[in-house]
Scaffold this active site. Structure first.
Site, short mmCIF file in Angstrom:
data_model
loop_
_atom_site.label_atom_id
_atom_site.label_comp_id
_atom_site.label_asym_id
_atom_site.label_seq_id
_atom_site.Cartn_x
_atom_site.Cartn_y
_atom_site.Cartn_z
N HIS A 1 84.10 -8.18 -88.52
CA HIS A 1 82.98 -8.00 -87.61
C HIS A 1 83.46 -7.95 -86.16
O HIS A 1 82.85 -7.28 -85.31
CB HIS A 1 81.97 -9.14 -87.75
CG HIS A 1 81.03 -8.99 -88.91
ND1 HIS A 1 79.96 -8.12 -88.89
CD2 HIS A 1 81.01 -9.60 -90.13
CE1 HIS A 1 79.30 -8.21 -90.04
NE2 HIS A 1 79.93 -9.10 -90.81
N HIS B 1 77.56 -6.63 -97.07
CA HIS B 1 78.67 -6.53 -96.12
C HIS B 1 79.46 -5.24 -96.36
O HIS B 1 79.97 -4.99 -97.45
CB HIS B 1 79.58 -7.74 -96.30
CG HIS B 1 80.76 -7.79 -95.38
ND1 HIS B 1 80.86 -8.68 -94.33
CD2 HIS B 1 81.90 -7.07 -95.36
CE1 HIS B 1 82.01 -8.51 -93.71
NE2 HIS B 1 82.66 -7.52 -94.32
N GLU C 1 79.88 -10.19 -101.00
CA GLU C 1 78.57 -10.12 -100.35
C GLU C 1 78.01 -8.72 -100.48
O GLU C 1 78.60 -7.76 -99.97
CB GLU C 1 78.69 -10.50 -98.86
CG GLU C 1 79.17 -11.93 -98.62
CD GLU C 1 79.48 -12.20 -97.16
OE1 GLU C 1 79.57 -13.39 -96.79
OE2 GLU C 1 79.65 -11.23 -96.39
N ASP D 1 76.40 -5.88 -91.57
CA ASP D 1 75.67 -6.50 -92.67
C ASP D 1 74.29 -5.86 -92.69
O ASP D 1 73.54 -5.97 -91.72
CB ASP D 1 75.54 -8.00 -92.48
CG ASP D 1 76.89 -8.71 -92.54
OD1 ASP D 1 77.80 -8.20 -93.21
OD2 ASP D 1 77.03 -9.79 -91.93
#
Length: 216
Positions: A138, A205, A202, A145
């Site tokens: 990130h 993500h 995730e 996300d």
């Protein structure tokens, strides 16, 4: 000249004028009045996503207290990414819009200082990258996300909410309902087609396949 002659000439002049077709304005419009388009940055430039995808939805969870820490982590509310990444996200958004759906952004660029705060709240490398041994993707500005919602903002069925630290958050959808699994797979397929790679732990993500330096 006699009055009859003058009247005849006036009538003839009026007839000629009425026969001339109306002249259209053929002068090209002044381009200075046209709406200015946004400049085209370098692919590595950090830009605000809404400037280039105005119809995408943004709900930066870490800019609020509605996140797993219960505290506001960011001191900003605008979602930013590298311009090259934004172009790929725009392609994914366009595909979803054909189905009456839209992307909702939960997180985008994350400052390094914020990563330390998240790690202190949840020191589990499965869900939070350890900033002491590396950086979160990130912080490169190439990771986002996201989830899918209706264009009205109404949610669709997905495996979990954001930052759900359970087995249901991963990309093995066997523990989800058929609708949750279908929607999560749709998101994954569209993002991969647009040029992103998914993270197995995730479902929300995604990182750009093009990497960039960490933005301090």
């Amino acid at each position: 000249m006699g009055l009859r002659c003058i009247a005849a000439i006036s009538s003839l002049a009026a007839l000629i004028v009425s026969a001339v077709p109306e002249v259209q304005n053929l002068t090209p419009p002044d381009e200075s009045f046209q709406e200015e388009s946004l400049p085209t940055p370098e692919a590595s430039a950090m830009v605000e996503i809404l400037d280039y995808i105005p119809d995408i939805k943004v709900e930066l969870r870490y800019a609020t207290e509605n996140n797993f820490t219960g505290k506001q982590i960011y001191d900003f509310t605008d979602a930013r990414l590298r311009y090259g990444t934004v172009l790929k996200l725009k392609a994914a958004q366009a595909q979803l819009q054909q189905e009456g759906l839209t992307l909702l952004i939960w997180d985008a660029y994350r400052p390094v200082s914020a990563q330390f705060n998240l790690w202190n709240a949840c020191p589990d490398p499965v869900y939070v990258a350890n900033p002491n041994t590396g950086y979160s993707s990130h912080s490169q500005g190439n990771t986002v996300d996201v989830t899918i919602v209706q264009t009205s903002g109404a949610p669709v069925e997905m495996p979990t909410d954001f930052d759900n630290f359970t087995a249901k958050a991963d990309r093995n959808y066997e523990d989800c309902t058929s609708q949750e699994a279908a929607n999560a797979q749709k998101l994954e397929d569209i993002m991969v087609q647009a040029g992103f790679k998914p993270y197995s732990g995730e479902w929300w993500h995604f990182s750009d396949t093009d990497a960039y330096p960490v933005q301090e």
